[in-house]
Design a protein around this motif. Structure first.
Motif, PDB file in Angstrom:
ATOM      1  N   THR A   1      -1.749   0.796  -4.928  1.00 60.84           N
ATOM      2  CA  THR A   1      -1.335  -0.707  -4.306  1.00 60.84           C
ATOM      3  C   THR A   1      -0.273  -0.861  -5.544  1.00 60.84           C
ATOM      4  OG1 THR A   1      -3.498  -1.082  -3.414  1.00 60.84           O
ATOM      5  CG2 THR A   1      -1.983  -2.930  -3.884  1.00 60.84           C
TER       6      THR A   1
ATOM      7  N   CYS B   1       4.710   5.601  -9.194  1.00 65.10           N
ATOM      8  CA  CYS B   1       3.328   5.722  -9.186  1.00 65.10           C
ATOM      9  C   CYS B   1       2.536   5.360 -10.499  1.00 65.10           C
ATOM     10  CB  CYS B   1       2.747   7.065  -8.870  1.00 65.10           C
ATOM     11  SG  CYS B   1       0.734   7.278  -8.825  1.00 65.10           S
TER      12      CYS B   1
ATOM     13  N   GLU C   1       0.986  -1.031   0.141  1.00 63.09           N
ATOM     14  CA  GLU C   1      -0.066   0.004  -0.080  1.00 63.09           C
ATOM     15  C   GLU C   1       0.831   1.110   0.130  1.00 63.09           C
ATOM     16  OE1 GLU C   1      -3.455  -0.010   0.051  1.00 63.09           O
ATOM     17  OE2 GLU C   1      -3.246  -2.297   0.039  1.00 63.09           O
ATOM     18  N   CYS C   2       0.644   2.261  -0.873  1.00 61.86           N
ATOM     19  CA  CYS C   2       1.606   3.427  -0.799  1.00 61.86           C
ATOM     20  C   CYS C   2       0.402   4.711  -1.077  1.00 61.86           C
ATOM     21  CB  CYS C   2       2.111   3.272  -2.284  1.00 61.86           C
ATOM     22  SG  CYS C   2       3.343   1.905  -2.235  1.00 61.86           S
ATOM     23  N   TRP C   3       1.120   5.780  -0.489  1.00 59.10           N
ATOM     24  CA  TRP C   3       0.646   7.172  -0.788  1.00 59.10           C
ATOM     25  C   TRP C   3       1.431   7.832  -1.651  1.00 59.10           C
ATOM     26  CZ3 TRP C   3      -3.668   9.946  -0.369  1.00 59.10           C
ATOM     27  CH2 TRP C   3      -3.597  11.396  -0.416  1.00 59.10           C
ATOM     28  N   CYS C   4       1.012   8.407  -2.806  1.00 56.91           N
ATOM     29  CA  CYS C   4       1.720   9.346  -3.827  1.00 56.91           C
ATOM     30  C   CYS C   4       1.572  10.689  -3.366  1.00 56.91           C
ATOM     31  CB  CYS C   4       1.455   8.835  -5.093  1.00 56.91           C
ATOM     32  SG  CYS C   4       2.200   9.977  -6.475  1.00 56.91           S
ATOM     33  N   TYR C   5       2.742  11.300  -3.125  1.00 54.73           N
ATOM     34  CA  TYR C   5       2.834  12.571  -2.768  1.00 54.73           C
ATOM     35  C   TYR C   5       2.396  13.449  -4.119  1.00 54.73           C
ATOM     36  CZ  TYR C   5       4.052  11.505   2.070  1.00 54.73           C
ATOM     37  OH  TYR C   5       4.225  11.144   3.176  1.00 54.73           O
TER      38      TYR C   5
ATOM     39  N   GLU D   1      -1.384  12.695  -4.982  1.00 60.71           N
ATOM     40  CA  GLU D   1      -1.992  12.626  -3.792  1.00 60.71           C
ATOM     41  C   GLU D   1      -3.116  11.561  -3.774  1.00 60.71           C
ATOM     42  OE1 GLU D   1      -3.417  16.628  -2.864  1.00 60.71           O
ATOM     43  OE2 GLU D   1      -1.422  17.246  -2.189  1.00 60.71           O
ATOM     44  N   GLN D   2      -2.733  10.308  -4.098  1.00 58.42           N
ATOM     45  CA  GLN D   2      -3.492   9.116  -4.321  1.00 58.42           C
ATOM     46  C   GLN D   2      -3.073   7.897  -3.589  1.00 58.42           C
ATOM     47  OE1 GLN D   2      -6.796   9.183  -5.942  1.00 58.42           O
ATOM     48  NE2 GLN D   2      -6.542  11.312  -6.171  1.00 58.42           N
ATOM     49  N   HIS D   3      -3.925   7.449  -3.116  1.00 62.56           N
ATOM     50  CA  HIS D   3      -3.688   5.900  -2.606  1.00 62.56           C
ATOM     51  C   HIS D   3      -3.640   4.835  -3.610  1.00 62.56           C
ATOM     52  CE1 HIS D   3      -3.737   6.664   1.973  1.00 62.56           C
ATOM     53  NE2 HIS D   3      -4.828   7.219   1.776  1.00 62.56           N
TER      54      HIS D   3
END
Length: 119
Positions: A81, A90, A70-74, A77-79
């Protein structure tokens, strides 16, 4: 091959729990493998069967769940996988500014046992 060491340690914990609950046999084990654990599933299966010989867990059914990262893209700004640990960008925006939330270990999630019949 660190899978053998992981399996040996897991078996120690499995047998301790089984004995603590009066089990005569372990019939099923559910493991969760972290996305960044570097564990090869086929090697894990082979090693698990090997270390379980002549133990309470011999012949038990092994269930393996491979965790996704699981990731957060800065950047966008989206979650997201990640389906593989090799991806470092991303898939939505190609940004590389990711906060990855993934385990790098192996966890025992569930045990199924046969208990001694008390008369």
């Amino acid at each position: 091959m660190h899978e053998i060491t992981l399996c040996q340690r897991a078996l120690e914990l499995i047998e301790a729990q089984a004995r603590q609950h009066g089990a005569t046999r372990v019939t099923g084990v559910w493991l969760e493998v972290g996305a960044f654990s570097c564990v090869e599933q086929s090697a894990l299966e082979f090693c698990f069967e090997l270390v379980c010989r002549d133990t309470l867990a011999e012949g038990c059914q092994l269930h393996i769940h491979q965790q996704e990262a699981e990731c957060w893209c800065y950047d966008c700004e989206q979650h997201i996988t990640l389906l593989t640990q090799l991806v470092r960008r991303c898939p939505l925006c190609e940004g590389s500014n990711l906060r990855i939330v993934a385990d790098d270990g192996v966890q025992i999630k569930r045990l199924e046992v046969e208990e001694t019949n008390h008369v």
